[in-house]
Design a protein around this motif. Sequence first.
Motif, short mmCIF file in Angstrom:
data_model
loop_
_atom_site.label_atom_id
_atom_site.label_comp_id
_atom_site.label_asym_id
_atom_site.label_seq_id
_atom_site.Cartn_x
_atom_site.Cartn_y
_atom_site.Cartn_z
N VAL A 140 12.53 -11.56 9.38
CA VAL A 140 13.61 -11.29 10.32
C VAL A 140 13.69 -12.48 11.26
O VAL A 140 12.66 -12.95 11.75
N GLU A 141 14.91 -12.99 11.47
CA GLU A 141 15.12 -14.11 12.39
C GLU A 141 16.06 -13.70 13.50
O GLU A 141 16.99 -12.92 13.29
N SER A 142 15.85 -14.26 14.66
CA SER A 142 16.72 -14.01 15.79
C SER A 142 18.07 -14.69 15.57
O SER A 142 18.12 -15.85 15.14
N GLN A 143 19.11 -14.00 15.90
CA GLN A 143 20.46 -14.57 15.79
C GLN A 143 20.94 -15.17 17.11
O GLN A 143 22.00 -15.77 17.16
N VAL A 144 20.14 -14.97 18.17
CA VAL A 144 20.50 -15.48 19.50
C VAL A 144 19.23 -15.90 20.25
O VAL A 144 18.14 -15.49 19.87
N ASP A 145 19.40 -16.69 21.30
CA ASP A 145 18.28 -16.95 22.21
C ASP A 145 17.98 -15.65 22.96
O ASP A 145 18.90 -14.90 23.29
N MET A 146 16.71 -15.39 23.22
CA MET A 146 16.33 -14.17 23.94
C MET A 146 15.26 -14.49 24.97
O MET A 146 14.32 -15.22 24.69
N SER A 147 15.44 -13.91 26.13
CA SER A 147 14.43 -14.00 27.18
C SER A 147 13.61 -12.71 27.15
O SER A 147 14.17 -11.61 27.05
N ALA A 148 12.32 -12.83 27.27
CA ALA A 148 11.46 -11.65 27.30
C ALA A 148 11.74 -10.79 28.54
O ALA A 148 11.42 -9.60 28.55
N GLU A 149 12.36 -11.37 29.55
CA GLU A 149 12.67 -10.64 30.79
C GLU A 149 14.02 -9.92 30.73
O GLU A 149 14.31 -9.14 31.62
N ASP A 150 14.82 -10.18 29.71
CA ASP A 150 16.17 -9.61 29.63
C ASP A 150 16.12 -8.19 29.07
O ASP A 150 15.78 -7.99 27.90
N PRO A 151 16.46 -7.16 29.87
CA PRO A 151 16.40 -5.78 29.40
C PRO A 151 17.45 -5.44 28.33
O PRO A 151 17.41 -4.35 27.76
N GLU A 152 18.36 -6.35 28.06
CA GLU A 152 19.37 -6.13 27.01
C GLU A 152 18.78 -6.24 25.61
O GLU A 152 19.38 -5.82 24.65
N HIS A 153 17.58 -6.81 25.50
CA HIS A 153 16.99 -7.05 24.18
C HIS A 153 15.86 -6.06 23.87
O HIS A 153 14.73 -6.44 23.63
N ILE A 154 16.24 -4.80 23.88
CA ILE A 154 15.36 -3.72 23.43
C ILE A 154 16.09 -3.06 22.27
O ILE A 154 17.24 -2.63 22.42
N TYR A 155 15.43 -2.99 21.13
CA TYR A 155 16.08 -2.52 19.90
C TYR A 155 15.41 -1.27 19.37
O TYR A 155 14.18 -1.12 19.44
N LEU A 156 16.22 -0.37 18.84
CA LEU A 156 15.75 0.88 18.28
C LEU A 156 15.63 0.74 16.77
O LEU A 156 16.58 0.30 16.11
N ILE A 157 14.48 1.07 16.23
CA ILE A 157 14.25 1.00 14.79
C ILE A 157 13.96 2.40 14.28
O ILE A 157 13.11 3.12 14.83
N ASP A 158 14.66 2.78 13.24
CA ASP A 158 14.52 4.11 12.67
C ASP A 158 13.26 4.20 11.82
O ASP A 158 12.75 3.18 11.33
N HIS A 159 12.76 5.38 11.65
CA HIS A 159 11.65 5.64 10.73
C HIS A 159 12.26 6.22 9.46
O HIS A 159 12.94 7.24 9.50
N SER A 160 12.03 5.57 8.34
CA SER A 160 12.64 6.02 7.09
C SER A 160 11.93 7.22 6.49
O SER A 160 12.51 7.97 5.72
N TRP A 161 10.66 7.41 6.83
CA TRP A 161 9.90 8.56 6.30
C TRP A 161 8.81 8.90 7.29
O TRP A 161 8.00 8.06 7.65
N THR A 162 8.81 10.12 7.76
CA THR A 162 7.76 10.65 8.61
C THR A 162 7.07 11.74 7.82
O THR A 162 7.74 12.61 7.26
N TYR A 163 5.75 11.70 7.77
CA TYR A 163 5.05 12.63 6.88
C TYR A 163 3.66 12.98 7.37
O TYR A 163 3.08 12.30 8.20
N LYS A 164 3.14 14.06 6.83
CA LYS A 164 1.74 14.43 6.98
C LYS A 164 1.08 14.00 5.68
O LYS A 164 1.65 14.18 4.60
N THR A 165 -0.11 13.45 5.75
CA THR A 165 -0.75 12.90 4.55
C THR A 165 -0.90 13.95 3.46
O THR A 165 -0.70 13.65 2.28
N GLU A 166 -1.20 15.18 3.83
CA GLU A 166 -1.39 16.22 2.82
C GLU A 166 -0.09 16.67 2.17
O GLU A 166 -0.12 17.38 1.16
N GLU A 167 1.05 16.26 2.71
CA GLU A 167 2.34 16.66 2.15
C GLU A 167 3.11 15.49 1.54
O GLU A 167 4.23 15.67 1.06
N ALA A 168 2.54 14.29 1.54
CA ALA A 168 3.28 13.10 1.11
C ALA A 168 3.74 13.19 -0.35
O ALA A 168 4.90 12.89 -0.65
#
Length: 192
Positions: free
Chosen positions: A8-36
Amino acid sequence: PGDPRWQVESQVDMSAEDPEHIYLIDHSWTYKTEEARTNLTSVPGLAKRMAGLMDLDDLEVEDVPDNEAVERIMEEKWKYSQTYSIASAANVEDRHPVWYILDEFGARIQHSDEPNFRMVPLLFLGDGFGYSLLFPVKDIKEGDRVTRDYVESPEAQDADIRKCLLCAWFPNPMTEVSSDQVEPDISFFQTG
């Protein structure tokens, strides 16, 4: 994870202090080991999605996967799985581990011992689903690789433990580490 064909590469410059650069990533599979295994055979499209996400190109997955497909996905899933625990406020000792695999985007973010991003799980009470938050911890430039630490934890500060924790992605025989058990001296047993 760990495969440099994907990054994954950044498409823009980003400052670690900029609150605009917080991203939500989905979980494709959530499971219990005994039910996988049951999940893979009973949730429509799950096995096919996991085989694609895990780059198991040689594996043909039907709507109802055969045992070979299920076993290959089960074997590979540890390179992609992450966990967090849910505990009640009344009894922290009653922790319930929740295992998850990031979506196709999140799964492509590579490891670095000096990451420029941090990823943390988030349980959103509004819908009861788990997500991960991704945010920069260093300033980055457009075109820089986005990286994170796969084994971020206090335990991973120890070099030998870190190597062990990273073995799923970066195999290491650990032959340089002594397996001799060191017994504490008598004062250990005499103190309260």
